[in-house]
Design a protein around this motif. Structure first.
Motif, PDB file in Angstrom:
ATOM      1  N   VAL A 144       9.842  -2.169  -7.963  1.00  0.00           N
ATOM      2  CA  VAL A 144      10.462  -3.499  -7.922  1.00  0.00           C
ATOM      3  C   VAL A 144       9.886  -4.211  -6.708  1.00  0.00           C
ATOM      4  O   VAL A 144       9.929  -3.667  -5.598  1.00  0.00           O
ATOM      5  CB  VAL A 144      11.994  -3.403  -7.719  1.00  0.00           C
ATOM      6  CG1 VAL A 144      12.642  -4.777  -7.878  1.00  0.00           C
ATOM      7  CG2 VAL A 144      12.619  -2.393  -8.650  1.00  0.00           C
TER       8      VAL A 144
ATOM      9  N   ASN B 118      -7.905   3.633  14.506  1.00  0.00           N
ATOM     10  CA  ASN B 118      -7.701   2.317  13.915  1.00  0.00           C
ATOM     11  C   ASN B 118      -8.994   1.534  14.031  1.00  0.00           C
ATOM     12  O   ASN B 118      -9.874   1.885  14.821  1.00  0.00           O
ATOM     13  CB  ASN B 118      -6.565   1.571  14.645  1.00  0.00           C
ATOM     14  CG  ASN B 118      -5.915   0.527  13.744  1.00  0.00           C
ATOM     15  OD1 ASN B 118      -6.300   0.350  12.587  1.00  0.00           O
ATOM     16  ND2 ASN B 118      -4.928  -0.157  14.274  1.00  0.00           N
TER      17      ASN B 118
ATOM     18  N   GLY C 168       5.884   3.493   5.050  1.00  0.00           N
ATOM     19  CA  GLY C 168       5.124   2.287   5.392  1.00  0.00           C
ATOM     20  C   GLY C 168       5.715   1.568   6.600  1.00  0.00           C
ATOM     21  O   GLY C 168       6.432   2.149   7.417  1.00  0.00           O
TER      22      GLY C 168
ATOM     23  N   ILE D 174      -3.231 -10.452  14.066  1.00  0.00           N
ATOM     24  CA  ILE D 174      -3.045 -11.464  13.019  1.00  0.00           C
ATOM     25  C   ILE D 174      -3.320 -12.855  13.593  1.00  0.00           C
ATOM     26  O   ILE D 174      -3.895 -13.710  12.929  1.00  0.00           O
ATOM     27  CB  ILE D 174      -1.632 -11.349  12.385  1.00  0.00           C
ATOM     28  CG1 ILE D 174      -1.510  -9.974  11.701  1.00  0.00           C
ATOM     29  CG2 ILE D 174      -1.404 -12.455  11.366  1.00  0.00           C
ATOM     30  CD1 ILE D 174      -0.185  -9.695  11.034  1.00  0.00           C
TER      31      ILE D 174
ATOM     32  N   ILE E  44       0.828  -1.216   0.000  1.00  0.00           N
ATOM     33  CA  ILE E  44       0.000   0.000   0.000  1.00  0.00           C
ATOM     34  C   ILE E  44       0.864   1.269   0.000  1.00  0.00           C
ATOM     35  O   ILE E  44       0.529   2.255  -0.676  1.00  0.00           O
ATOM     36  CB  ILE E  44      -1.012  -0.001   1.180  1.00  0.00           C
ATOM     37  CG1 ILE E  44      -1.912   1.223   1.163  1.00  0.00           C
ATOM     38  CG2 ILE E  44      -0.313  -0.091   2.545  1.00  0.00           C
ATOM     39  CD1 ILE E  44      -2.842   1.285  -0.002  1.00  0.00           C
TER      40      ILE E  44
ATOM     41  N   THR F  61      -4.664  -7.012   3.780  1.00  0.00           N
ATOM     42  CA  THR F  61      -5.677  -7.154   4.834  1.00  0.00           C
ATOM     43  C   THR F  61      -6.822  -8.082   4.396  1.00  0.00           C
ATOM     44  O   THR F  61      -7.596  -8.519   5.236  1.00  0.00           O
ATOM     45  CB  THR F  61      -6.262  -5.784   5.217  1.00  0.00           C
ATOM     46  OG1 THR F  61      -6.730  -5.182   4.019  1.00  0.00           O
ATOM     47  CG2 THR F  61      -5.211  -4.876   5.827  1.00  0.00           C
TER      48      THR F  61
ATOM     49  N   VAL G 266       0.688  -0.213  10.145  1.00  0.00           N
ATOM     50  CA  VAL G 266      -0.756  -0.094   9.942  1.00  0.00           C
ATOM     51  C   VAL G 266      -1.014   0.321   8.495  1.00  0.00           C
ATOM     52  O   VAL G 266      -0.252   1.080   7.910  1.00  0.00           O
ATOM     53  CB  VAL G 266      -1.358   0.981  10.882  1.00  0.00           C
ATOM     54  CG1 VAL G 266      -2.861   0.879  10.905  1.00  0.00           C
ATOM     55  CG2 VAL G 266      -0.813   0.878  12.278  1.00  0.00           C
TER      56      VAL G 266
ATOM     57  N   GLU H 276      -6.986 -13.436  13.592  1.00  0.00           N
ATOM     58  CA  GLU H 276      -7.446 -13.664  12.204  1.00  0.00           C
ATOM     59  C   GLU H 276      -7.157 -15.094  11.771  1.00  0.00           C
ATOM     60  O   GLU H 276      -7.997 -15.756  11.169  1.00  0.00           O
ATOM     61  CB  GLU H 276      -6.720 -12.708  11.238  1.00  0.00           C
ATOM     62  CG  GLU H 276      -7.330 -11.348  11.219  1.00  0.00           C
ATOM     63  CD  GLU H 276      -6.860 -10.496  10.032  1.00  0.00           C
ATOM     64  OE1 GLU H 276      -6.110 -10.979   9.172  1.00  0.00           O
ATOM     65  OE2 GLU H 276      -7.266  -9.329   9.992  1.00  0.00           O
TER      66      GLU H 276
HETATM   67  C1  LIG Z   1      -2.964 -10.911   7.713  1.00  0.00           C
HETATM   68  C2  LIG Z   1      -2.805  -9.447   7.916  1.00  0.00           C
HETATM   69  C3  LIG Z   1      -3.901  -8.659   8.241  1.00  0.00           C
HETATM   70  C4  LIG Z   1      -3.762  -7.291   8.442  1.00  0.00           C
HETATM   71  N1  LIG Z   1      -4.859  -6.561   8.769  1.00  0.00           N
HETATM   72  C5  LIG Z   1      -4.734  -5.234   8.963  1.00  0.00           C
HETATM   73  C6  LIG Z   1      -5.856  -4.431   9.271  1.00  0.00           C
HETATM   74  O1  LIG Z   1      -6.977  -4.938   9.400  1.00  0.00           O
HETATM   75  N2  LIG Z   1      -5.678  -3.088   9.438  1.00  0.00           N
HETATM   76  C7  LIG Z   1      -4.460  -2.510   9.318  1.00  0.00           C
HETATM   77  O2  LIG Z   1      -4.327  -1.292   9.477  1.00  0.00           O
HETATM   78  N3  LIG Z   1      -3.365  -3.239   9.012  1.00  0.00           N
HETATM   79  C8  LIG Z   1      -3.475  -4.580   8.831  1.00  0.00           C
HETATM   80  N4  LIG Z   1      -2.370  -5.322   8.526  1.00  0.00           N
HETATM   81  C9  LIG Z   1      -1.074  -4.625   8.373  1.00  0.00           C
HETATM   82  C10 LIG Z   1      -0.989  -4.019   6.972  1.00  0.00           C
HETATM   83  O3  LIG Z   1      -1.310  -4.994   6.032  1.00  0.00           O
HETATM   84  C11 LIG Z   1       0.426  -3.475   6.746  1.00  0.00           C
HETATM   85  O4  LIG Z   1       0.610  -2.402   7.662  1.00  0.00           O
HETATM   86  C12 LIG Z   1       0.619  -2.950   5.323  1.00  0.00           C
HETATM   87  O5  LIG Z   1       0.303  -3.920   4.368  1.00  0.00           O
HETATM   88  C13 LIG Z   1       2.083  -2.526   5.124  1.00  0.00           C
HETATM   89  O6  LIG Z   1       2.213  -1.980   3.853  1.00  0.00           O
HETATM   90  P1  LIG Z   1       3.634  -1.661   3.234  1.00  0.00           P
HETATM   91  O7  LIG Z   1       3.362  -1.087   1.887  1.00  0.00           O
HETATM   92  O8  LIG Z   1       4.452  -0.897   4.189  1.00  0.00           O
HETATM   93  O9  LIG Z   1       4.385  -3.069   3.093  1.00  0.00           O
HETATM   94  P2  LIG Z   1       3.950  -4.513   2.501  1.00  0.00           P
HETATM   95  O10 LIG Z   1       2.494  -4.620   2.276  1.00  0.00           O
HETATM   96  O11 LIG Z   1       4.578  -5.498   3.394  1.00  0.00           O
HETATM   97  O12 LIG Z   1       4.663  -4.518   1.093  1.00  0.00           O
HETATM   98  C14 LIG Z   1       6.055  -4.569   0.967  1.00  0.00           C
HETATM   99  C15 LIG Z   1       6.430  -5.394  -0.234  1.00  0.00           C
HETATM  100  O13 LIG Z   1       7.833  -5.267  -0.465  1.00  0.00           O
HETATM  101  C16 LIG Z   1       8.357  -6.528  -0.812  1.00  0.00           C
HETATM  102  N5  LIG Z   1       9.792  -6.560  -0.491  1.00  0.00           N
HETATM  103  C17 LIG Z   1      10.371  -6.593   0.726  1.00  0.00           C
HETATM  104  N6  LIG Z   1      11.720  -6.593   0.614  1.00  0.00           N
HETATM  105  C18 LIG Z   1      11.982  -6.590  -0.705  1.00  0.00           C
HETATM  106  C19 LIG Z   1      13.183  -6.593  -1.457  1.00  0.00           C
HETATM  107  N7  LIG Z   1      14.387  -6.590  -0.866  1.00  0.00           N
HETATM  108  N8  LIG Z   1      13.086  -6.614  -2.800  1.00  0.00           N
HETATM  109  C20 LIG Z   1      11.883  -6.594  -3.417  1.00  0.00           C
HETATM  110  N9  LIG Z   1      10.707  -6.577  -2.758  1.00  0.00           N
HETATM  111  C21 LIG Z   1      10.769  -6.580  -1.422  1.00  0.00           C
HETATM  112  C22 LIG Z   1       7.570  -7.495   0.051  1.00  0.00           C
HETATM  113  O14 LIG Z   1       7.670  -8.803  -0.466  1.00  0.00           O
HETATM  114  C23 LIG Z   1       6.180  -6.893  -0.040  1.00  0.00           C
HETATM  115  O15 LIG Z   1       5.477  -7.388  -1.127  1.00  0.00           O
HETATM  116  C24 LIG Z   1      -2.490  -6.690   8.312  1.00  0.00           C
HETATM  117  C25 LIG Z   1      -1.382  -7.464   7.979  1.00  0.00           C
HETATM  118  C26 LIG Z   1      -1.533  -8.832   7.787  1.00  0.00           C
HETATM  119  C27 LIG Z   1      -0.334  -9.651   7.426  1.00  0.00           C
END
Ligand SMILES: Cc1cc2nc3c(=O)[nH]c(=O)nc-3n(C[C@H](O)[C@H](O)[C@H](O)COP(=O)(O)OP(=O)(O)OC[C@H]3O[C@@H](n4cnc5c(N)ncnc54)[C@H](O)[C@@H]3O)c2cc1C
Length: 449
Positions: A31, A324, A277, A154, A11, A42, A295, A157
């Motif tokens: 990437v 939240n 993030g 989690i 996200i 989520t 979050v 869930e």
């Molecule tokens: C099951 C579950 C339920 C959740 N429910 C909620 C909820 O109800 N409400 C809420 O607020 N939050 C929830 N969360 C938390 C929320 O999903 C995360 O806060 C959010 O997705 C984080 O987003 P992000 O973009 O920072 O990272 P991510 O979504 O983790 O995306 C990062 C991406 O970068 C990739 N990556 C990492 N390192 C590398 C690398 N070296 N090279 C290439 N790619 C790489 C990863 O593989 C991943 O695809 C939940 C999380 C989970 C796991």
């Protein structure tokens, strides 16, 4: 043309990309290693539960990215050379950047438990974890019992997911009551009851000692630290929190602690390198927020703000009041402002708590003892209007005002039962007040006229 490279298509990363595109013509490349296209993490649970297919978790059509000139590279970044402004990517040519955004999210915590790498032991974070869960726990014939370790959002869930396939679940929670590091006692106890009513074997004050293997190197059982009890199981779900996913950055020269250290502009110590993030860690926590905020909506906010900075309008990350929402099985939970649990609350923080006599519905309002200013609210089973609470917190409303106007804040559909009069009546009894509830007023809610 300036080239913006984003690592991570979650996200945070995709929001930055979309907003940079809205604001500019820059070349953008994302990437990411986990999946070709952005999906909603989520919503993963609903795929296992059969409510949707994986494709339905992808908010954008596949052609969206090409149409918006966002190049996608599937691959794992192994190294960043900040001198040459270059990324090494596993299975893909090196990539040069002018500006780099690190948005690599989190990974599930593992605390060095014996047996944590055995077959049948897994976390719940990625698309691959979901696929593995289908292998480890397709039904209750293959998975005779699951043990979940770690009582957070989690964990609950995962318990709910497994119960939809009639898989017996034992839930090990180290604390003496569910999520009592976050929730006040009354709420936490209500959730304990709710978990048990869903036939989940909740063990409080129980930590994992070790995971025991069978003769094929698969999980056979777990041992509880406190009682030494051994519980046979086919799956162990490790859900004891998450940590920023930054291992690949250790030799990059980018300042790290728990996460990638950033200032309020989401800038790292290295010029033209930013982090957003789950993987970003503020040098100074913002108000009562944690320096690392894992979050969904904060990742989105950071992506939007950073897009402004990247496009020449340097902007501070300013997340406003904490809020939240989550679900504990079928109970909806919302929080606005700060309601601290007993262990963390200051002496000056007073709580008013009301719980429905029969149903799993409750509310806790926190206010300052001297000024009686609203500090925060938690609700379970009652939906609130975000903008109303945000405004009351901005306006530093007195708790009596909040009680009087509680109907304005209710966002439940019309046919839902309302409990405001019972809530206010208990407030009057608890605090010796004589507040009279005002009727819901749309003019007031939407500040018309
Ligand atoms: C099951 C579950 C339920 C959740 N429910 C909620 C909820 O109800 N409400 C809420 O607020 N939050 C929830 N969360 C938390 C929320 O999903 C995360 O806060 C959010 O997705 C984080 O987003 P992000 O973009 O920072 O990272 P991510 O979504 O983790 O995306 C990062 C991406 O970068 C990739 N990556 C990492 N390192 C590398 C690398 N070296 N090279 C290439 N790619 C790489 C990863 O593989 C991943 O695809 C939940 C999380 C989970 C796991």
């Amino acid at each position: 043309m300036e080239h913006i490279v984003i690592i991570g298509n979650g996200i945070a990363g995709v929001t930055a990309a979309r907003h940079i595109r809205k604001l500019s013509d820059k070349k953008i490349t994302i990437v990411s290693a986990e999946s070709e296209y952005f999906f909603s993490r989520t919503a993963l649970m609903y795929v296992y539960m059969g409510h949707m297919k994986f494709e339905h978790t992808q908010p954008y059509e596949n052609h969206f990215w090409k149409k918006n000139r966002v190049d996608l590279v599937k691959g794992y970044v192994t190294e960043i050379n900040t001198q040459e402004k270059k990324l090494q990517i596993d299975g893909s040519p090196d990539l040069n950047y002018d500006k780099l955004i690190i948005a690599t999210g989190s990974k599930p915590n593992k605390f060095g438990w014996p047996g944590q790498e055995l077959d049948g032991v897994q976390g719940l974070y990625s698309k691959q974890d979901l696929e593995l869960l289908e292998v480890n726990a397709p039904n209750n014939k293959v998975c005779k019992r699951a043990v979940i370790v770690g009582g957070g959002l989690i964990g609950i869930e995962l318990a709910e997911m497994l119960r939809t396939r009639d898989i017996p679940v034992t839930f090990l929670v180290r604390e003496t009551s569910f999520w009592n590091g976050v929730l006040p006692q009354g709420e936490s106890e209500m959730i304990n009851e709710h978990i048990r009513e869903h036939h989940i074997d909740l063990r409080l004050g129980a930590s994992l000692k070790e995971i025991v293997a069978d003769e094929n190197g698969r999980v056979k059982s777990v041992v509880i630290e406190e009682t030494k009890e051994e519980i046979e199981c086919s799956l162990v779900g490790l859900t004891a929190g998450v940590t920023p996913n930054i291992d690949f950055l250790h030799d990059s020269g980018i300042e790290l602690d728990r996460g990638v250290k950033v200032n309020r502009y989401l800038e790292t110590n290295v010029k033209d390198v930013y982090a957003i993030g789950d993987c970003a860690e503020q040098h100074e926590a913002i108000g009562n927020r944690r320096p690392v905020e894992a979050v969904w909506y904060t990742g989105r906010m950071m992506g939007e703000v950073l897009a402004q900075t990247i496009c020449g309008n340097r902007m501070k990350y300013n997340p406003g009041h904490w809020f939240n929402s989550a679900k504990f099985l079928d109970i909806e939970y919302q929080t606005y402002g700060w309601v601290f649990p007993e262990k963390k609350k200051k002496e000056s923080e007073v709580h008013f708590h009301w719980r429905h006599p029969n149903e799993k519905i409750c509310i806790t309002i926190a206010f300052d003892r001297d000024s009686e200013t609203l500090l925060g609210i938690n609700t379970f089973g009652i939906r609130l209007r975000h903008e109303v609470f945000d405004r009351w917190l901005n306006e530093k409303r007195n708790v009596d005002y909040v009680m009087e106007h509680l109907e304005d804040a209710n966002f439940d559909p019309e046919f839902y039962k309302n409990f405001e009069s019972q809530i206010v009546s208990k407030y009057n009894t608890d605090f010796g007040k004589s507040i009279k509830l005002k009727k819901k007023n749309l003019k007031r809610i939407f500040q018309l006229g």
